[in-house]
Design a protein around this motif. Structure first.
Motif, short mmCIF file in Angstrom:
data_model
loop_
_atom_site.label_atom_id
_atom_site.label_comp_id
_atom_site.label_asym_id
_atom_site.label_seq_id
_atom_site.Cartn_x
_atom_site.Cartn_y
_atom_site.Cartn_z
N THR A 129 0.83 -1.20 0.00
CA THR A 129 0.00 0.00 0.00
C THR A 129 0.87 1.25 0.00
O THR A 129 0.59 2.22 -0.71
N SER A 130 1.94 1.21 0.80
CA SER A 130 2.85 2.36 0.85
C SER A 130 3.54 2.58 -0.49
O SER A 130 3.62 3.71 -0.98
N LEU A 131 4.03 1.50 -1.11
CA LEU A 131 4.72 1.63 -2.38
C LEU A 131 3.77 2.08 -3.49
O LEU A 131 4.13 2.91 -4.33
N GLY A 137 3.12 5.70 -4.07
CA GLY A 137 4.02 6.43 -4.95
C GLY A 137 4.76 7.58 -4.33
O GLY A 137 5.31 8.42 -5.05
N ARG A 138 4.83 7.67 -3.03
CA ARG A 138 5.55 8.77 -2.40
C ARG A 138 6.70 8.22 -1.57
O ARG A 138 6.56 7.20 -0.90
N THR A 139 7.84 8.91 -1.63
CA THR A 139 9.03 8.48 -0.90
C THR A 139 9.58 9.66 -0.11
O THR A 139 9.58 10.80 -0.59
N ALA A 140 10.04 9.36 1.10
CA ALA A 140 10.60 10.42 1.95
C ALA A 140 11.95 10.87 1.41
O ALA A 140 12.85 10.06 1.18
N VAL A 141 12.09 12.17 1.18
CA VAL A 141 13.32 12.76 0.67
C VAL A 141 13.71 13.93 1.56
O VAL A 141 12.90 14.83 1.80
N THR A 174 20.39 34.53 -17.62
CA THR A 174 19.77 35.44 -16.67
C THR A 174 20.61 36.69 -16.54
O THR A 174 21.79 36.71 -16.87
N GLN A 175 19.98 37.72 -16.04
CA GLN A 175 20.72 38.96 -15.83
C GLN A 175 21.65 38.84 -14.63
O GLN A 175 22.60 39.59 -14.50
N GLY A 176 21.34 37.93 -13.77
CA GLY A 176 22.19 37.71 -12.61
C GLY A 176 23.07 36.49 -12.82
O GLY A 176 23.58 36.24 -13.90
N GLU A 177 23.22 35.70 -11.77
CA GLU A 177 24.02 34.49 -11.85
C GLU A 177 23.27 33.41 -12.64
O GLU A 177 22.03 33.33 -12.58
N PRO A 178 23.98 32.58 -13.39
CA PRO A 178 23.30 31.50 -14.12
C PRO A 178 22.68 30.49 -13.16
O PRO A 178 23.21 30.23 -12.09
N ILE A 179 21.56 29.97 -13.58
CA ILE A 179 20.87 28.95 -12.79
C ILE A 179 21.35 27.58 -13.27
O ILE A 179 21.33 27.28 -14.46
N VAL A 180 21.80 26.75 -12.35
CA VAL A 180 22.27 25.41 -12.71
C VAL A 180 21.23 24.39 -12.26
O VAL A 180 20.40 24.65 -11.37
N ARG A 181 21.29 23.23 -12.87
CA ARG A 181 20.35 22.15 -12.57
C ARG A 181 21.09 21.01 -11.88
O ARG A 181 22.13 20.56 -12.36
N GLN A 182 20.50 20.55 -10.79
CA GLN A 182 21.01 19.36 -10.11
C GLN A 182 19.90 18.32 -10.12
O GLN A 182 18.81 18.56 -9.60
N VAL A 183 20.16 17.19 -10.74
CA VAL A 183 19.14 16.16 -10.93
C VAL A 183 19.39 15.00 -9.97
O VAL A 183 20.53 14.56 -9.80
N PHE A 184 18.32 14.51 -9.35
CA PHE A 184 18.45 13.33 -8.49
C PHE A 184 17.28 12.39 -8.76
O PHE A 184 16.21 12.80 -9.19
N LEU A 185 17.52 11.10 -8.52
CA LEU A 185 16.54 10.06 -8.81
C LEU A 185 15.91 9.56 -7.52
O LEU A 185 16.61 9.15 -6.59
N VAL A 186 14.58 9.59 -7.46
CA VAL A 186 13.83 9.06 -6.33
C VAL A 186 13.25 7.71 -6.73
O VAL A 186 12.61 7.59 -7.78
N GLU A 187 13.52 6.69 -5.92
CA GLU A 187 13.00 5.35 -6.17
C GLU A 187 12.03 4.96 -5.07
O GLU A 187 12.22 5.31 -3.91
N ARG A 188 10.97 4.24 -5.43
CA ARG A 188 9.93 3.87 -4.46
C ARG A 188 10.51 3.12 -3.27
O ARG A 188 11.30 2.19 -3.44
#
Length: 635
Positions: free
Chosen positions: A293-295, A298-302, A367-381
């Motif tokens: 039921t928990s899996l 579809g929500r995982t604690a991050v 951007t007019q200010g500092e560039p915005i960078v992307r940090q990607v992470f994977l969440v698994e059930r």
């Protein structure tokens, strides 16, 4: 009465008391002998009939009871026989279920090892300071030969992923064994479930009470089978998740998500859950029901840690800023993106709810200010995760930062590397391909050194119908029509590209190291975390890349053209324009070329498309871009 009157008239004494009943009966019988005999016979017959009727009733009752007992005995024998048969099938189901789980575990392990093989393609060396081009070419040749064994292992994995099950420890063979045992298990499950259902229905129809000596009721075994069925559905849904993580927001449509609607394997889990819940609080099911039921939820604690000092962080495109002390969230499975930048958030940038309109996309990279960078992470059930928010500090000019905890490749053609999961440390890669104008600065420096032989070896050339010609003359003016200083530099070899990287390293005032990317690095920068078919998504779009379909009379596009074709992390023209050289071996003689060019059609400019070239060869449609290794470690 008349006799008494006569006696009294005659002077005899007369009694006023009635004669006793026996006397009267005798007197009556003497006077009515025939009638009395008939009455006696009737009474006797009635008595005999009553006795005989009672005996017959008792005998019928006894026979009915015997018949019921015989019927119940036969029913109990039939139930017992069915129960014994069901117990045998249950043992078989248990055995085949264990075999299926073992086969599945072996398949998962084989797949994991193959992923490691595919992700361990050996990088080729970069030139050392003061090394001649001939010396570097010799070292490169040796490195290519030394890569023969790792590449042989990779070819074996490719064969396995294409369905070749000849190698017993391959994922293909393990998958075949898994499917075979799973089919046997499902057959045994169906038979055992049907038999225990028969026992339960027959018991209820017969009205028999289940006695202690009969053993556990069929409900207990049906609950156990429901638990095994639920575990199987859960395994298959988790396996599906591992191979099909949800889509992270793309540069074109940050709200895009391939997980819309519940995937079919998880629909199956929910259906199995409904059946399992019908058995109530059976101990064999309770813990598994809670986990499933928990899996399925579809929500995982991050836990997301605090942003580095002087920076801000935001989860995806919604309204979830990361507090200074960090945050604890329940997130759905799949890839998630943290936008991180120095200073304060740009006003209004993340105030548009879950989606971001196209006019805001440019702010992610310009951007007019500092560039915005992307940090990607994977969440698994079911796997709680802790995410450390990172920022690279200073971003080398002209580069983008690629930060992805894991990524997938998207190959599905015979010459592609098969889809697999890999990890690459954070790195910087040039936002655009190296332009001819940038390369000319290198040529000027080489010419100033007086090494004429080296200059000729690294000079870009072009092949046309009338022969081979240099692109720039001795005064470094462009001699070929249709080529602009902002076009990517074509017609150079792998050795020349690495030599350019060494020159750029030696003249970098910040002390950064520049080199060609490995295939893994290029793949994640081009295809993003999910390994898109094209840098911008799944479908070819002619307005997004310079290819055979879009070149017209021109060939090379400027390195800052096709802005809409940028990749997930913001790299330009990683499909089309010029193919790009990799510091990875294709085989023991060739290096890898990726990305396709103006010469290739929509199939050839896929991210997964691979070509090969010898280190010293060159072509009109081949160029490169570099990876930067900063002297300071990214925080």
């Amino acid at each position: 009465m008349a006799a008494d009157l006569e006696a009294w008239l005659a002077g005899r004494s007369v009694s006023v008391l009635a004669a006793p009943m026996p006397v009267r009966v005798v007197r009556w019988y003497s006077r009515h002998r025939f009638a009395a005999t008939v009455c006696a016979a009737i009474v006797l017959a009635a008595l005999v009939a009553g006795v005989l009727g009672d005996h017959a009733s008792r005998l019928a009752d006894s026979r009915r009871e015997s018949a019921v007992e015989e019927e119940q005995g036969a029913a109990r024998e039939s139930l017992a026989a069915t129960q014994v048969e069901a117990a045998r099938e249950l043992d078989r189901a248990r055995f085949t279920f264990r075999a299926y789980r073992d086969a599945r575990d072996a398949w998962i392990e084989a797949w994991r090892k193959e992923d490691e093989v595919l992700a361990s393609r050996p990088p080729l060396p970069r030139p050392n300071r003061g090394e001649t081009l001939a010396q570097f070419a010799a070292r490169t040749e040796i490195a290519l030969r030394d890569s023969r064994e790792p590449l042989r292992a990779i070819r074996s994995v490719i064969a396995s992923r294409c369905g070749d099950a000849t190698e017993p420890n391959s994922s293909a063979a393990r998958a075949f064994a898994r499917d075979e045992t799973r089919d046997r298990w499902l057959v045994a499950l169906g038979i055992a479930t049907r038999l225990f259902d028969q026992v339960r229905l027959a018991r209820d129809a017969s009205g028999l009470a289940w006695r202690p000596q009969d053993g556990p009721g069929p409900e207990k075994f049906l609950a156990e089978l429901a638990a095994l069925t639920l575990q199987t559905s859960l395994d298959e849904a988790l396996d599906w998740d591992a191979a099909h993580p949800c889509r992270a927001p793309s540069a074109e449509d940050p709200a895009q998500d391939e997980s819309e609607g519940l995937p079919e394997p998880w629909q199956e889990v929910n259906g199995t859950l409904d059946r399992a819940r019908s058995f109530g609080e059976d101990p064999a099911l309770r813990d598994l029901l809670d986990r499933a039921t928990s899996l399925a939820g579809g929500r995982t604690a991050v836990h997301v840690g605090p942003p580095p000092p002087g920076t801000w962080a935001q989860l995806e495109c919604g309204s979830r800023p990361v507090p200074a002390a960090g945050a604890d969230w329940e997130l759905p499975p799949g890839f998630h993106v943290l936008f991180v930048a120095k200073g304060d958030p740009l006003p209004g940038l993340f105030e548009k709810g879950e989606g971001m309109p196209p006019e805001y996309i440019d702010h992610l990279f310009e951007t007019q200010g500092e560039p915005i960078v992307r940090q990607v992470f994977l969440v698994e059930r079911g796997k709680p995760l802790e995410v450390e928010v990172r920022h690279p500090g200073e971003i080398p000019p002209g580069t983008i930062w690629v930060s992805c905890s894991e990524h997938f490749t998207a190959g599905n053609e015979p010459d592609d590397l098969p889809r697999h999961r890999a990890r690459v440390p954070d790195f910087f890669i040039q936002e655009k391909e190296v332009s001819l104008g940038e390369y000319v600065e290198f040529l000027r420096n080489v010419a100033a050194s007086g090494d004429r032989e080296f200059l000729e070896a690294v000079r870009p050339r072009i092949r046309s119908d009338d022969g081979i010609h240099p692109i720039v003359d001795d005064s470094f003016a462009i001699t070929r029509q249709g080529i602009d200083p902002k076009c990517p530099v074509p017609g150079i070899s792998y050795l020349a590209a690495q030599a350019y990287g060494r020159w750029k390293t030696e003249h970098d005032s910040a002390g950064h190291l520049w080199r060609l990317p490995t295939e893994d690095e290029w793949e994640v920068a081009a295809g993003g975390p999910l390994g898109s078919v094209y840098p911008w998504g799944k479908s070819f779009a002619w307005k997004r890349a310079r290819s055979q379909e879009t070149r017209g009379k021109e060939y090379w596009a400027k390195v800052d053209d096709y802005k809409d074709g940028r990749s997930f992390f913001g790299a330009w023209q990683m499909s089309g324009n010029v193919s790009e050289l990799m510091a990875s071996p294709f085989d023991s003689l060739h290096v890898v070329i990726r990305g396709g060019s103006w010469f290739d059609d929509f199939h050839g400019v896929r991210v997964a498309s691979r070509e090969a070239a010898t280190p010293s060869s060159w072509a009109n449609q081949v160029g490169f871009r570099l990876v930067c290794e900063p002297t300071r470690k990214a925080r």
